[in-house]
Design a protein around this motif. Structure first.
Motif, PDB file in Angstrom:
ATOM      1  N   ALA A   1       0.832  -1.202   0.000  1.00 51.32           N
ATOM      2  CA  ALA A   1       0.000   0.000   0.000  1.00 51.32           C
ATOM      3  C   ALA A   1       0.868   1.253   0.000  1.00 51.32           C
ATOM      4  CB  ALA A   1      -0.930  -0.004   1.206  1.00 51.32           C
ATOM      5  N   LYS A   2       1.903   1.271   0.832  1.00 53.05           N
ATOM      6  CA  LYS A   2       2.793   2.442   0.885  1.00 53.05           C
ATOM      7  C   LYS A   2       3.592   2.580  -0.408  1.00 53.05           C
ATOM      8  CE  LYS A   2       3.174   2.416   5.857  1.00 53.05           C
ATOM      9  NZ  LYS A   2       2.686   3.596   6.439  1.00 53.05           N
ATOM     10  N   THR A   3       4.005   1.458  -0.982  1.00 54.35           N
ATOM     11  CA  THR A   3       4.743   1.503  -2.241  1.00 54.35           C
ATOM     12  C   THR A   3       3.876   2.055  -3.358  1.00 54.35           C
ATOM     13  OG1 THR A   3       6.071  -0.393  -1.553  1.00 54.35           O
ATOM     14  CG2 THR A   3       6.030   0.102  -3.898  1.00 54.35           C
ATOM     15  N   LEU A   4       2.649   1.578  -3.466  1.00 53.09           N
ATOM     16  CA  LEU A   4       1.751   2.073  -4.509  1.00 53.09           C
ATOM     17  C   LEU A   4       1.387   3.537  -4.281  1.00 53.09           C
ATOM     18  CD1 LEU A   4      -0.616  -0.968  -5.104  1.00 53.09           C
ATOM     19  CD2 LEU A   4       1.043   0.008  -6.687  1.00 53.09           C
ATOM     20  N   ALA A   5       1.163   3.926  -3.039  1.00 54.96           N
ATOM     21  CA  ALA A   5       0.849   5.332  -2.752  1.00 54.96           C
ATOM     22  C   ALA A   5       2.032   6.220  -3.147  1.00 54.96           C
ATOM     23  CB  ALA A   5       0.513   5.501  -1.276  1.00 54.96           C
ATOM     24  N   GLY A   6       3.233   5.784  -2.818  1.00 52.50           N
ATOM     25  CA  GLY A   6       4.416   6.543  -3.208  1.00 52.50           C
ATOM     26  C   GLY A   6       4.572   6.627  -4.711  1.00 52.50           C
ATOM     27  N   PHE A   7       4.296   5.531  -5.400  1.00 52.51           N
ATOM     28  CA  PHE A   7       4.401   5.509  -6.858  1.00 52.51           C
ATOM     29  C   PHE A   7       3.410   6.474  -7.491  1.00 52.51           C
ATOM     30  CE2 PHE A   7       2.943   3.669 -10.915  1.00 52.51           C
ATOM     31  CZ  PHE A   7       4.121   3.800 -11.631  1.00 52.51           C
ATOM     32  N   PHE A   8       2.162   6.456  -7.021  1.00 54.67           N
ATOM     33  CA  PHE A   8       1.150   7.336  -7.602  1.00 54.67           C
ATOM     34  C   PHE A   8       1.404   8.799  -7.235  1.00 54.67           C
ATOM     35  CE2 PHE A   8      -1.428   3.377  -7.950  1.00 54.67           C
ATOM     36  CZ  PHE A   8      -1.493   3.381  -9.337  1.00 54.67           C
TER      37      PHE A   8
END
Length: 65
Positions: free
Chosen positions: A53-60
């Protein structure tokens, strides 16, 4: 209906005569083992979910910038 009653009575007879039931202390010990591993697995799943979740939030957020 007779077949169903016969099946159920044979199943109970099988449970009484042919099944080896564990001792109560073994049941308690194995229950604790299952509970501990369930908690560990739940925590591991939660951890992986948080990382993704944190990785995807950072990516977006990176894409928006």
């Amino acid at each position: 209906m007779t077949k169903v009653v016969n099946y159920i009575s044979e199943a109970f007879e099988e449970l009484r005569s042919n099944v080896t039931w564990p001792e109560w202390s073994e049941v308690q010990r194995l229950t604790i083992v299952v509970a501990v591993f369930s908690v560990i697995f739940a925590l591991a799943t939660w951890g992986v979910d948080e990382v993704f979740a944190k990785t995807l939030a950072g990516f977006f957020n990176w894409l928006k910038a």
